[in-house]
Design an enzyme around this catalytic site. Structure first.
Site, short mmCIF file in Angstrom:
data_model
loop_
_atom_site.label_atom_id
_atom_site.label_comp_id
_atom_site.label_asym_id
_atom_site.label_seq_id
_atom_site.Cartn_x
_atom_site.Cartn_y
_atom_site.Cartn_z
N LYS A 15 -4.41 13.13 -4.31
CA LYS A 15 -3.03 13.44 -3.92
C LYS A 15 -2.13 12.87 -5.01
O LYS A 15 -1.79 11.69 -5.02
CB LYS A 15 -2.65 12.83 -2.57
CG LYS A 15 -1.29 13.36 -2.08
CD LYS A 15 -0.52 12.38 -1.23
CE LYS A 15 0.35 11.48 -2.02
NZ LYS A 15 1.51 12.14 -2.73
N GLU A 53 -3.10 -0.65 -7.44
CA GLU A 53 -2.37 -1.03 -8.66
C GLU A 53 -0.90 -0.83 -8.33
O GLU A 53 -0.44 0.28 -8.15
CB GLU A 53 -2.82 -0.15 -9.84
CG GLU A 53 -2.38 -0.72 -11.20
CD GLU A 53 -1.03 -0.21 -11.64
OE1 GLU A 53 -0.03 -0.96 -11.47
OE2 GLU A 53 -0.95 0.93 -12.11
N CYS A 73 5.13 0.14 -14.57
CA CYS A 73 4.91 -1.02 -13.70
C CYS A 73 4.68 -2.30 -14.49
O CYS A 73 4.93 -3.40 -13.98
CB CYS A 73 3.72 -0.75 -12.78
SG CYS A 73 2.24 -0.19 -13.65
N GLU A 76 11.82 -5.17 -8.99
CA GLU A 76 11.40 -4.17 -9.96
C GLU A 76 12.47 -3.08 -10.02
O GLU A 76 12.67 -2.35 -9.05
CB GLU A 76 10.05 -3.58 -9.57
CG GLU A 76 9.42 -2.71 -10.62
CD GLU A 76 8.03 -2.26 -10.23
OE1 GLU A 76 7.19 -2.10 -11.13
OE2 GLU A 76 7.77 -2.04 -9.03
#
Length: 475
Positions: free
Chosen positions: A170, A245, A281, A381
């Site tokens: 997906k 992750e 990231c 973030e």
């Protein structure tokens, strides 16, 4: 382009449901297509095919799996331009970077996994006389994000196929074009029917169905920490393996002993932070600078940010492109405003779009100085071209600030002292430490500590996440 159908059991098939969503070009804020959205019924269909395929595919010889990876690599190379163009349109990666970095990941990771599979022992004997064998864990669900589409797809699909695990992918519903091309590559490479499926859809619908599905042995997820926690909870009832992750807020420690290399180290650090428009990231978004060179570093960073080109991703060049969509642009703008409100010193960029770019989701490359580690811009973030510079009195304080985060994906160190590089790297709680601009090679495991996830992707350790170990005891 097959964005209105799913790839299941070796064929492009109609979805079970009727949901769709637009595919948007972030540079123009214009619709360029429509993608079908799947349901749990589509996942059930793919899971049944994967279970059936596992009976034979799970027993493929290593030599046959290696040859399959070689064919996939060749197909990926042949369609590199198609992949690059797709990512430029669907998520705004500048075409030069899309070719040289984003699409390159497809072939680079293939090389890494081929080398790892060739070297891996799948059967060996212990000193006590017992035998150990590696076996595929079984059918796997794979959930990937929009910011590095092919990089993340390759890091999951390739080790699954390399170890004999059928997989259901997906991808992000926002970046279906590159995923559909990759499915075509796998089909042409001869991946057996049922061993790979592609289902577009949302996380709450298709992603959750994969995590919960009782016939899948594992789920591998890349995305936000919040979503990773949700996937883990959904997978708990079926006791499947979960690899994650997740997010990061990577520190970049700069020491005055860089000497004459200081300016280049800082300019490279700013460029690394802004790569992919800051939507990575592991981006080094916290520049932690020794007081002895702090003012000089702030000035270099200011000039580097103001010299960063922003423009049309369809044009060749080393500029950065737009943010991914309006929602991401709004989030970045809100965080820039938050930094100003918190009292950080704005030295470059700021709110709004760059001059002359009034259409599309472009943001100004932004640098804050005099940031303290309790500010939101130092803890959250941001996922945009925003750099925070924090002063540190000495090495000990720089390490303390670097580790004062919930994340631990990557860290960066700039120093002219090899002994200091080793000493500081040993103290940093992160899955990867980059010293003086050192990059990560294909086949090196990638993953983080703490809230940045668990497991590793890439190379030998990436294969092991998709394997079980069985012990044999002969009388």
């Amino acid at each position: 382009m097959n964005t209105d159908r799913f790839y299941i059991d070796g064929a492009w098939v109609a979805p079970q449901g009727t949901g769709t969503m637009p595919i948007m070009d972030p540079a123009e804020d214009a619709q360029i297509g429509t993608v079908a959205l799947g349901t749990a019924a589509d996942v059930d269909r793919a899971a049944e095919a994967a279970v059936a395929a596992f009976e034979e595919f799970g027993r493929w010889r290593k030599a046959d799996r290696i040859e399959l990876l070689r064919r996939i690599r060749a197909g990926t190379e042949a369609r590199r331009e198609d992949l690059a163009q797709a990512m430029t349109r669907e998520m705004g990666a500048p075409i030069t970077m899309a070719r040289e970095v984003q699409a390159e990941a497809g072939t680079g990771h293939a090389d890494g996994f081929i080398e790892a599979l060739e070297a891996q022992e799948e059967r060996w004997r212990l000193a006590n006389g017992d035998t150990l064998v590696r076996e595929p864990i079984g059918p796997a669900g794979l959930i990937t994000p929009w910011n590095w589409p092919i990089n993340q797809i390759a890091l999951k699909v390739l080790p699954a196929l390399a170890t004999g695990c059928p997989c259901i992918l997906k991808p992000s519903e926002h970046t279906p074009l590159s995923a559909a091309i990759y499915a075509e590559i796998l089909h042409e490479a001869g991946v057996p029917a049922g061993a790979f499926a592609l289902i577009h859809g949302t996380g709450p619908e298709v992603g959750d169905a994969l995590a919960r599905h009782p016939k899948l042995a594992m789920v591998s997820f890349t995305g936000s920490t919040r979503a990773g926690i949700s996937v883990t909870k959904s997978a708990a009832d079926t006791v499947k393996r979960v690899t994650l992750e997740l997010g990061g807020k990577s520190p970049n420690l700069v020491f005055a002993d860089c000497g004459d290399a200081l300016e280049q180290r800082v300019r490279d650090s700013v460029a690394e932070c802004f790569l992919n428009t800051g939507q990575s990231c592991d981006a080094p978004t916290r520049l932690i600078v020794e007081r002895a060179c702090y003012d000089e570093v702030v000035e270099i960073a200011r000039d580097a940010a103001e010299s960063t080109g922003v423009g049309d991703p369809k044009q060749e060049g080393d500029h950065i492109g737009p943010l991914f969509d309006k929602l991401q642009w709004d989030r970045v703008q809100a965080m820039i405003e938050t930094g100003i409100e918190e009292g950080a010193r704005l030295v470059a960029g700021g709110p709004g779009r760059p001059a002359g770019l009034n259409q599309g989701w472009y943001a100004r490359p932004t640098v804050f100085a005099d940031v303290s580690n309790d500010m939101q811009i130092a803890r959250k973030e941001i996922f945009g071209p925003v750099l925070s510079i924090l002063p540190a009195a000495d090495e000990a304080e720089a390490i303390r600030i670097a580790n004062d985060t919930e994340y631990g994906l990557a860290a960066y160190v700039q120093t002219g002292d090899a002994a200091r590089a080793e000493r500081v790297a040993a103290r940093l709680r992160a899955g990867a430490v980059h010293v003086n601009g050192g990059g990560m090679g294909w086949g090196t495991p990638f993953g983080g500590y703490k809230a940045s996830g668990n497991g590793r992707e890439g190379g030998l350790m990436g294969l092991e996440d998709y394997q079980e170990v069985k012990s044999l005891h002969f009388g």
